[in-house]
Every structure is written in C-alpha cells, then in structure tokens.
Design a protein around this motif. Sequence first.
Motif, PDB file in Angstrom:
ATOM      1  N   LEU A  82       0.831  -1.203   0.000  1.00 48.73           N
ATOM      2  CA  LEU A  82       0.000   0.000   0.000  1.00 48.73           C
ATOM      3  C   LEU A  82       0.865   1.252   0.000  1.00 48.73           C
ATOM      4  CD1 LEU A  82      -3.044   0.908   0.221  1.00 48.73           C
ATOM      5  CD2 LEU A  82      -2.634   1.150   2.672  1.00 48.73           C
ATOM      6  N   GLU A  83       1.882   1.259   0.844  1.00 50.86           N
ATOM      7  CA  GLU A  83       2.782   2.419   0.912  1.00 50.86           C
ATOM      8  C   GLU A  83       3.474   2.661  -0.429  1.00 50.86           C
ATOM      9  OE1 GLU A  83       4.451   2.885   5.403  1.00 50.86           O
ATOM     10  OE2 GLU A  83       5.245   1.170   4.279  1.00 50.86           O
ATOM     11  N   ASN A  84       3.829   1.575  -1.118  1.00 54.88           N
ATOM     12  CA  ASN A  84       4.557   1.692  -2.387  1.00 54.88           C
ATOM     13  C   ASN A  84       3.645   1.865  -3.593  1.00 54.88           C
ATOM     14  OD1 ASN A  84       6.930   1.371  -0.948  1.00 54.88           O
ATOM     15  ND2 ASN A  84       7.121  -0.816  -1.397  1.00 54.88           N
ATOM     16  N   ASN A  85       2.342   1.980  -3.339  1.00 54.00           N
ATOM     17  CA  ASN A  85       1.359   2.169  -4.408  1.00 54.00           C
ATOM     18  C   ASN A  85       1.264   0.967  -5.342  1.00 54.00           C
ATOM     19  OD1 ASN A  85      -0.690   3.709  -5.574  1.00 54.00           O
ATOM     20  ND2 ASN A  85       0.689   4.654  -7.062  1.00 54.00           N
ATOM     21  N   GLU A  86       1.672  -0.212  -4.861  1.00 56.71           N
ATOM     22  CA  GLU A  86       1.475  -1.435  -5.635  1.00 56.71           C
ATOM     23  C   GLU A  86       0.018  -1.876  -5.541  1.00 56.71           C
ATOM     24  OE1 GLU A  86       4.275  -4.007  -3.802  1.00 56.71           O
ATOM     25  OE2 GLU A  86       6.017  -2.868  -4.506  1.00 56.71           O
ATOM     26  N   ILE A  87      -0.620  -1.545  -4.428  1.00 61.36           N
ATOM     27  CA  ILE A  87      -2.063  -1.634  -4.277  1.00 61.36           C
ATOM     28  C   ILE A  87      -2.523  -0.278  -3.759  1.00 61.36           C
ATOM     29  CG2 ILE A  87      -2.081  -4.121  -3.846  1.00 61.36           C
ATOM     30  CD1 ILE A  87      -2.420  -3.504  -0.848  1.00 61.36           C
TER      31      ILE A  87
END
Length: 303
Positions: A82-87
Amino acid sequence: MKIKKIMIYTLFTALLGTILAGCGGNSKDGAAGGGSITIGSKNFTENVLLAHMMADLIEDQTDISVKRQMNLGGSNVAWTALENNEIQLFPDYTGTIVANYYQEKTGTSEESLAKARELAGADGLIFLEPFGINNTYTLAVTRATAEKYSLKTFSDLAKVSADMVLGVEFEFLDREDGYPGIKKLYGMNFKESKGMDHGIMYRAIDDGETDVTNAYATDAQIKVHDLVILEDDKEFFPPYDAGPVIRQETLDQHPELKEVLNQMGGVITETEMQDLNAKVDVDALKEEDVARDFLISKGLIKD
C-alpha cells in the motif's frame, strides 16, 4: 525515404493511441472515464473476504476498473504494498496499524481508531469507516459451561476460574498480553493451564479436557464448536477493528470511493463474520462467492 515516412507515421499513431488511452482511463465495461484501482488482501480467509466485498461494491457502483491481488502475505507485506502504491486499497485492523506498524500504544476502540487514522493519515493513508467487526483475542467456553456458571464476561469467569482448566496456544501462556496479563487484571487463577497447538485447543474443549480456551473473536471455529465468547469487560485485549485503508491520492482521484466504501461501515457483526469464515474454511465455498452473496443479502449490491 518511403520506409522512413512509414516508420514515423507508425510511431506517431502508437504515441497518439497511448496518449488517448491515458487521458480516457478504463471503466468496468471498457468505456472511458472510470480509471482503475488495485485492491489487495492479507493471506487469511477473513481479509480475503473483506477485500472481495470492497471490490464488488466498487465494481457495482462505479465505473472504476478493479484489479484484485489477494493473499499478498502477512500484515507487513500488504502494508508495504500500500505504501509503495502497488495496491491502493486493502482491509486492515486498528490494533495492527497502531501497535505493529507504528509501535504505539492502543486504547479503547474509539481511541485506537483515532490513533490509527492520525498515524496512517500522516503517511497519506486513510482509514475509512470500520466494518463493524473487532477481530481481537478473546476467551471462550462451551455453551454448557456458560449456562452452568452464568458466564458472560471475563469478570464472571474470574470468580469461578479456580474450578477450571485453561487450554490455550503455547505463546499465550507466557506473553504479557496473554494469560499473565489477564491474571493480573482480572485475578484469574485456573486450577491448571495447558499450552497446545491451535487446532488441538478446540478438540480439547470439545472433549472436556479443558474448560476455557483463547480464540479470535471472528474465528470460524467458534461457530463450528458452538462456543460462547466472553466479554472482555475491562478491555484488556487491544481492539482490532477492521476497515478499509486507502491511499489519499486515490481518494483525490476518485472521491466517490469514500461514500461507496463507507456503506460497509458497521454492516458486519462478529457472529456474521464467523459464519462467513466458516463457509470458506469449513464448507469449502469460494471467497468471492461468499463475499458477493453477503453484499446481496445486505442489499448493498444487486443479484
């Protein structure tokens, strides 16, 4: 020269297509204007079910295209994604956010929710309305034991604990947030305490080898073994209220998601979550089917 012109035209056409696609976005039916979002989950039944519910709701009520990445792994794996914007969205728990990700102290459900929102919000992550379930540790007894001793709360149990055998997971016996802490706060003193594997605990209480066991409030085995959850009336265990966590930038791009997802606020009880988990873990139904049927039963999406 002719070949060069053809190459330039081909490159221009491809570039124009890419630009148009980027401007238009993708909707659930392929039309322009909807955009897309990736929803993830941790690697256990309840979290997968909740993620599918959010995905179904978004697909039903918006033009946003939804990609599902279930069973990513444990809490830290999903949070990092989530933090890495992968989700851009996944279901998480207040106690996990406060105590695990940020190593801060939890409080009551209300305090922990506020703290989770404050801490995550500083990192651009938004905790929306909780679903209604608190998947915290608890103590459980058989229905016969609850009726025999009129047990409703941990305090009730403490009064008769000297006549009972406690059967819990090995680590629960030694952790300060387990039996030692309960013993101090409630004055529980069981005549015997046994450490055992998670699966054996339920067999032991069924067979009458133990009288009390630890469990998670939404564990499917609570329903399977017809156990009664006792109320932690002094709130010893930290709250693990579940709810959607979404990136702020995703909400900025799709502000309608807040209203859509908040329809799930308070819609699920612990008993209902036990039933849903049991349908998957015991009856072997598919998570996506169980999730969709639940939303239909609540009138949140159409059949």
